[in-house]
Design an enzyme around this catalytic site. Sequence first.
Site, PDB file in Angstrom:
ATOM      1  N   THR A 150       0.819  -1.216   0.000  1.00 50.26           N
ATOM      2  CA  THR A 150       0.000   0.000   0.000  1.00 50.26           C
ATOM      3  C   THR A 150       0.853   1.267   0.000  1.00 50.26           C
ATOM      4  O   THR A 150       1.891   1.319   0.649  1.00 50.26           O
ATOM      5  CB  THR A 150      -0.902  -0.018   1.240  1.00 50.26           C
ATOM      6  OG1 THR A 150      -1.713  -1.179   1.171  1.00 50.26           O
ATOM      7  CG2 THR A 150      -1.785   1.205   1.314  1.00 50.26           C
ATOM      8  N   GLY A 189       2.956  -2.541   8.122  1.00 54.26           N
ATOM      9  CA  GLY A 189       3.224  -2.915   9.507  1.00 54.26           C
ATOM     10  C   GLY A 189       4.591  -3.548   9.694  1.00 54.26           C
ATOM     11  O   GLY A 189       5.142  -4.155   8.772  1.00 54.26           O
ATOM     12  N   GLU A 443      -6.476  -5.037   3.973  1.00 54.45           N
ATOM     13  CA  GLU A 443      -6.457  -6.181   3.056  1.00 54.45           C
ATOM     14  C   GLU A 443      -7.708  -6.203   2.189  1.00 54.45           C
ATOM     15  O   GLU A 443      -8.304  -7.250   1.945  1.00 54.45           O
ATOM     16  CB  GLU A 443      -6.323  -7.513   3.823  1.00 54.45           C
ATOM     17  CG  GLU A 443      -5.355  -7.521   4.999  1.00 54.45           C
ATOM     18  CD  GLU A 443      -3.927  -7.098   4.640  1.00 54.45           C
ATOM     19  OE1 GLU A 443      -3.620  -6.940   3.455  1.00 54.45           O
ATOM     20  OE2 GLU A 443      -3.134  -6.917   5.576  1.00 54.45           O
TER      21      GLU A 443
END
Lengths: 681, 681
Positions: A150, A189, A443
């Site tokens: 992303t 993350g 997601e």
Amino acid sequence: MPDFTDNLRPSQPDGPTTLGRERQQSNIATEELGQYLLGSDGFLERQARILPIIEQEPLFSKEQQQNLSRPERFKLGVARAKLLRRMKDTHKWSYLEYQMAEYLVDDVSPYFLHMEMFITTIREQASEEQQAYWLPLIESWKIIGAYAQTELGHGSNVRGLELEARWDSRTKEFVLHSPTLTASKWWNGSLGRLANHAIVVAQLLLPDPSSLDQYISHGPHPFIVQVRDMKTHQPLNGIVVGDIGPKYGYITMDNAYMLFDQFRIPHTAMLSRYSKVDPKTGTYTKPEQPALIYGSLTYVRSNMVHRARLVLARAATVAVRYSSVRRQFQDRDGDKKGPEMSVLDYPTVQIRILPLLATTFALHYTGLAMQAVYKKARRDIEKGDFRSLAHMHSMSSGLKSLCTILAADGIETCRRAMGGHGFGGGSGLIQVNNDYLSKPTVEGDNWMITQQVAAYVIKRMTAAVKSPDTAGVDETDARFKEFIRNKRRPGSEKQTYDILNSDFHIVKSFELRATAMAYEAYEQRVIKERNWNSLLIQLHKLSRAQSESIIVATFFDALSNDKALSEPIKTVLWDCYRLFALYIFRTNAVSQADLNSLASRVQELMARIRPHAVKLVDSWMIPDYLLDSALGRYDGHVYEDLFNRAHRLNPLNRITFNPNYWEDEIVKGSGHNGRGILSKL
Amino acid sequence: MPDFTDNLRPSQPDGPTTLGRERQQSNIATEELGQYLLGSDGFLERQARILPIIEQEPLFSKEQQQNLSRPERFKLGVARAKLLRRMKDTHKWSYLEYQMAEYLVDDVSPYFLHMEMFITTIREQASEEQQAYWLPLIESWKIIGAYAQTELGHGSNVRGLELEARWDSRTKEFVLHSPTLTASKWWNGSLGRLANHAIVVAQLLLPDPSSLDQYISHGPHPFIVQVRDMKTHQPLNGIVVGDIGPKYGYITMDNAYMLFDQFRIPHTAMLSRYSKVDPKTGTYTKPEQPALIYGSLTYVRSNMVHRARLVLARAATVAVRYSSVRRQFQDRDGDKKGPEMSVLDYPTVQIRILPLLATTFALHYTGLAMQAVYKKARRDIEKGDFRSLAHMHSMSSGLKSLCTILAADGIETCRRAMGGHGFGGGSGLIQVNNDYLSKPTVEGDNWMITQQVAAYVIKRMTAAVKSPDTAGVDETDARFKEFIRNKRRPGSEKQTYDILNSDFHIVKSFELRATAMAYEAYEQRVIKERNWNSLLIQLHKLSRAQSESIIVATFFDALSNDKALSEPIKTVLWDCYRLFALYIFRTNAVSQADLNSLASRVQELMARIRPHAVKLVDSWMIPDYLLDSALGRYDGHVYEDLFNRAHRLNPLNRITFNPNYWEDEIVKGSGHNGRGILSKL
């Protein structure tokens, strides 16, 4: 410091008395139901074994974690995660045992992406040589990796990613470069502060064979990239990477931003199990199945479907126990001198909590079914058989969207149903709520990915319309064809089902609705050639109807095929099935008469489930340590625990303030004025 | 430290370009609409004047507040609140100007209850002598007060409060005593660390005239009590008081617990405007109107109704601006080479945001109407005329319940509609969301207080049934009687309204629904004598229908009577009226055909409002300083701001971590192991 409050007790009947009575009045065997739900893969046995090890470690105490700042809380998260990983070595834990420990500690691990997306992508997308090189480093945690797809400007539209990986045929390297600010990786993350490696997804730019100073994009591809120095842990030259800052939840996760300035990586960095670039010629080999690139996304989605049950069970456990213990008002038409009523006896509380209790079981069976479909599809794919890929992708998209919204909204509904104390830290729902609210978005946004379901369903319907009189290739095809054949017969559209009295008719009714909506969408899109975007709301509803139909049918099949459950568990689970299905069905009812009879049937089912509510949540066997909830404690000492947190544990009460506005001093006697806090700003 | 990212810009078209085009394509005069909405009482003028004063004060910078721990954040809240109060003196601000400054700083003030509930209760419930003594102390902030009603075990059921105020006829004192732990006061804002005084609500226990060692409870009554020493700020002997700890929101508020151990207060402590105890005889004088005791609750509820509009407008401002700037995917059926579409052009985004934009205006008119009704009722009450009390109480309960849920759910819907970035701190919605989620619960739980509306409506219907052929005493009575008369005429129940084409029919349709539900509830409760609790879900829906009917009718009346608004503002507001009403109506539709035509009408209205969306939110004139949102900035520099917060402002990026799990060290090079954090636990 002892004071007069030490001798005070809650008014009677208190929590333990009330929960004792609740447990006495229901003859459900919680051990049996617990084993049935969570026993099969050893989950409960692991939980029982690992819980005491975790509870005795001071670093895992949850008592003060709500009082820490983001930086301190993140440090605590890292300390806990490292300790957990060392304990895996010390105790020789399997990965499942390690996961159990993580689940109980309940921090989103700052290493989460290392084991969830990083290693999975290497396993699924890397060539054999690449796997041989990287997997030992990853499995031993010698390197820590993340998954960077992303970007600041693009999430849903993966093809719109801006980061470039340009092939330099002279040096045989790829050049990673962020041409704009929006090309910055974002949200990734484990990468903000911790990882030293990452899977980086970038547009693969190769020289145009017809004009070599031009480049052609072959779409986004994954590369494995070292991003920080192994000694200093500083970003490598040409890379800017950091943590994006405070968020709604995920306080212990270092979601990252990352940009590249003409950063060179070797040819071997491109994961090349499916797509390849010939280092000599710069020629591109396409993957046989382009959808394979999203393999790890499907893995994460199906995990979310599976995990939704325990998240919602946690909220339901707290809400059911506390709203039994909480008493408010005598019965307006009853005994005015008796004890006040448990609020769970009010239909306005039941209608919020009991359908969610029923939903935990619905999610349970769907989670198991999703896992089974995922595992089978993966086995097929490993064998080179890609036929089940589209179905799995559609199912996991639709169910991820529906199950995470049921759980996320369900947690908040439980929280609100608990009134004032639901707003307090003693609810135990703040962190789980804040963390879980990421799920409807990550997601694949829940509203966005339903298009994938709709597209799949329309494709299936288009195929069915072509030969409605042949045998169906699978259950969906057969159902679609039957629907099309029925449309020819006059009067058949009036078919109705007796959903109030037949459990099977409930399934048929959900299926008919989903099929009719599929046909309607097919008509709009394929026959009338309506613009796709103008249909989006309808397509979203279609996806939801499909997924609801799967959940209801799965729940029905599981109970129908069961031969193990004893009474009254089985009867209560059937009631939960009915309550779940009819509660959802309310939004689909077509007439006022339907609505009225559904409403009284729902109220009747709730009255039947109500006496078993506490034992049903007990059966999910969620330990107090995980709940971390004064309201949801197994023993019912709700008010003592709330008071303990406030009076004995709250650090704010160690500070005496100066309330006089005309004096600059904030902490009484310190002489320090408010501007001292500015140094923290 | 400068780096290569300093020179990067977002991809084109960027935020400023996009918002510029959005503002160009709509000919709404935002100044005019802004003045129309917020100009009447000088709000906008005050905002413009006070904003620059606030913005230049470093203590009011919001840049780092999300990174503070609860104790530090509370200290900052106290420092800001004291400074604000000093600025009121320095700048000679009126109370309205001071409130504007508080609104812009956007901390829930730890002194909030002092000016909201403490002073209001003294004004409404204290005798003239009491007011003469206390009001100067309160108005000068010489003393700081709170309002302590709710207890650990009782909130909704005020009559069930356990704290006792027992009259000691020997010493002419009341003795405050908490007999149980659940009698502890709980949630009482401003009292945990700051206040030195409080209104304390306790069961008034007076000796039984027939047996003087027995006591009779006369129900809960308010007392004014000093709770902390004016010099040391320590709790007085016999009082335990403190802050209850971390909560979902309200981080800068010190919600309290407080218990009493045989704590004596003088006879003058009992607020005695309406109820009195004769100090000589111990005789009790009842209030003429027992409902008056809840006067300040009604005040707070009607304030909440009024304030809901600006809270939702804030979320809508962020969502509309960001979803214009955010682009994702080219049109699937359109130009594949053009720029990606603004996500606000997707119906699936519109259906979440645009009805909420319309709701801001609905809440606006209802808020004004509620304020007017409250003020008129207060004037009547001051004159001794209590006739409007019941209506005001019902209206404020029903609208508090509906408006706060519309706003609370609306904020979260906006947040989710913004995808990933809606989960980040740059959304500007985290604190407002967490704070506002208290509103559905405080001052009467939203599910609970709808019973008060239902009871009022059933009473009105019962009266109407008695003489349906006489003239109505007010609008409600007339409508109820007309409904009853119509019921006698065959065929009249088939009355339908053309809600798709007539704005007036929309109002009539909402009114008919509310009236029919009122009659149904009357039948169930009064005629069939059904148990009250078994009807609770139905009664909740009745209240909601009543309140929806009020909002829709108020919106309609306001637009119908307006003579000031220019075009196209008026047309767009009418479209907002229709969208709001029809969107709500969807849940009331009775047939599939209704639903289909409503869905396309809603989509058509959204397409008409869409071009004006940015200008409509601009008209709410919410300054960037208050929004504190990268996503919602007026100028559209979304991505630059998000990057700035992450790369330059995030303190976590100043810490280098040691990612090696086998090493105990957490911060690289510090040598300190994770256990150092334990000292903070």
